[in-house]
Design a protein around this motif. Sequence first.
Motif, short mmCIF file in Angstrom:
data_model
loop_
_atom_site.label_atom_id
_atom_site.label_comp_id
_atom_site.label_asym_id
_atom_site.label_seq_id
_atom_site.Cartn_x
_atom_site.Cartn_y
_atom_site.Cartn_z
N MET A 1 0.83 -1.19 0.00
CA MET A 1 0.00 0.00 0.00
C MET A 1 0.87 1.25 0.00
N LEU A 2 2.03 1.18 0.62
CA LEU A 2 2.93 2.33 0.64
C LEU A 2 3.36 2.69 -0.77
N THR A 3 3.61 1.69 -1.59
CA THR A 3 4.00 1.95 -2.99
C THR A 3 2.91 2.70 -3.72
N VAL A 4 1.68 2.28 -3.54
CA VAL A 4 0.55 2.94 -4.19
C VAL A 4 0.41 4.38 -3.71
N GLN A 5 0.57 4.58 -2.41
CA GLN A 5 0.45 5.94 -1.86
C GLN A 5 1.56 6.86 -2.37
N TYR A 6 2.79 6.35 -2.43
CA TYR A 6 3.89 7.15 -2.99
C TYR A 6 3.64 7.46 -4.47
N ALA A 7 3.16 6.48 -5.21
CA ALA A 7 2.88 6.69 -6.64
C ALA A 7 1.83 7.78 -6.83
N ARG A 8 0.83 7.81 -5.97
CA ARG A 8 -0.20 8.86 -6.05
C ARG A 8 0.34 10.21 -5.62
N ALA A 9 1.20 10.23 -4.61
CA ALA A 9 1.75 11.48 -4.10
C ALA A 9 2.76 12.11 -5.05
N TYR A 10 3.44 11.28 -5.83
CA TYR A 10 4.47 11.76 -6.75
C TYR A 10 4.18 11.27 -8.16
N PRO A 11 3.19 11.83 -8.82
CA PRO A 11 2.78 11.33 -10.14
C PRO A 11 3.83 11.50 -11.24
N ASN A 12 4.81 12.35 -11.03
CA ASN A 12 5.86 12.53 -12.04
C ASN A 12 6.95 11.47 -11.94
N LEU A 13 6.91 10.65 -10.89
CA LEU A 13 7.88 9.57 -10.70
C LEU A 13 7.22 8.23 -10.99
N ARG A 14 8.01 7.24 -11.34
CA ARG A 14 7.52 5.88 -11.52
C ARG A 14 7.96 5.10 -10.28
N ILE A 15 7.03 4.74 -9.42
CA ILE A 15 7.33 4.06 -8.17
C ILE A 15 6.68 2.68 -8.21
N ASN A 16 7.53 1.64 -8.20
CA ASN A 16 7.07 0.26 -8.30
C ASN A 16 7.87 -0.63 -7.35
N VAL A 17 7.32 -1.79 -7.05
CA VAL A 17 8.00 -2.80 -6.26
C VAL A 17 8.34 -3.96 -7.18
N VAL A 18 9.57 -4.49 -7.05
CA VAL A 18 9.98 -5.62 -7.88
C VAL A 18 10.50 -6.74 -6.98
N ASP A 19 9.93 -7.93 -7.14
CA ASP A 19 10.42 -9.13 -6.47
C ASP A 19 11.01 -10.02 -7.56
N PRO A 20 12.32 -10.16 -7.63
CA PRO A 20 12.93 -10.91 -8.72
C PRO A 20 12.70 -12.41 -8.65
N GLY A 21 12.26 -12.92 -7.52
CA GLY A 21 12.04 -14.35 -7.39
C GLY A 21 13.25 -15.05 -6.79
N PRO A 22 13.22 -16.39 -6.76
CA PRO A 22 14.29 -17.16 -6.12
C PRO A 22 15.57 -17.16 -6.96
N THR A 23 16.49 -16.29 -6.61
CA THR A 23 17.74 -16.12 -7.35
C THR A 23 18.89 -16.74 -6.57
N ALA A 24 19.74 -17.49 -7.25
CA ALA A 24 20.88 -18.14 -6.63
C ALA A 24 21.95 -17.11 -6.30
N THR A 25 22.12 -16.82 -5.00
CA THR A 25 23.13 -15.87 -4.53
C THR A 25 23.80 -16.40 -3.27
N ASP A 26 24.81 -15.67 -2.81
CA ASP A 26 25.47 -16.03 -1.55
C ASP A 26 24.49 -16.07 -0.39
#
Length: 67
Positions: A1-26
């Motif tokens: 919900m915070l992402t949606v609120q920020y997107a509404r508050a700052y319409p000139n910016l592109r505010i999104n959440v990205v979950d890349p999924g299960p990535t093999a890392t340390d």
Amino acid sequence: MLTVQYARAYPNLRINVVDPGPTATDLNRFQGSQTVEQGAAPIVEAALTTRQGPSGTFVDGAAISPW
């Protein structure tokens, strides 16, 4: 919900959440099912979003998911 609120508050910016999924890392002892390059792809795509792109969305790897 915070992402949606920020997107509404700052319409000139592109505010999104990205979950890349299960990535093999340390962090998971390389137990993820995709490479670092595959995991980075949706993050890079989101970073390159233009003003015409989506805002206030949740991207889970390859596509926009409903909240």
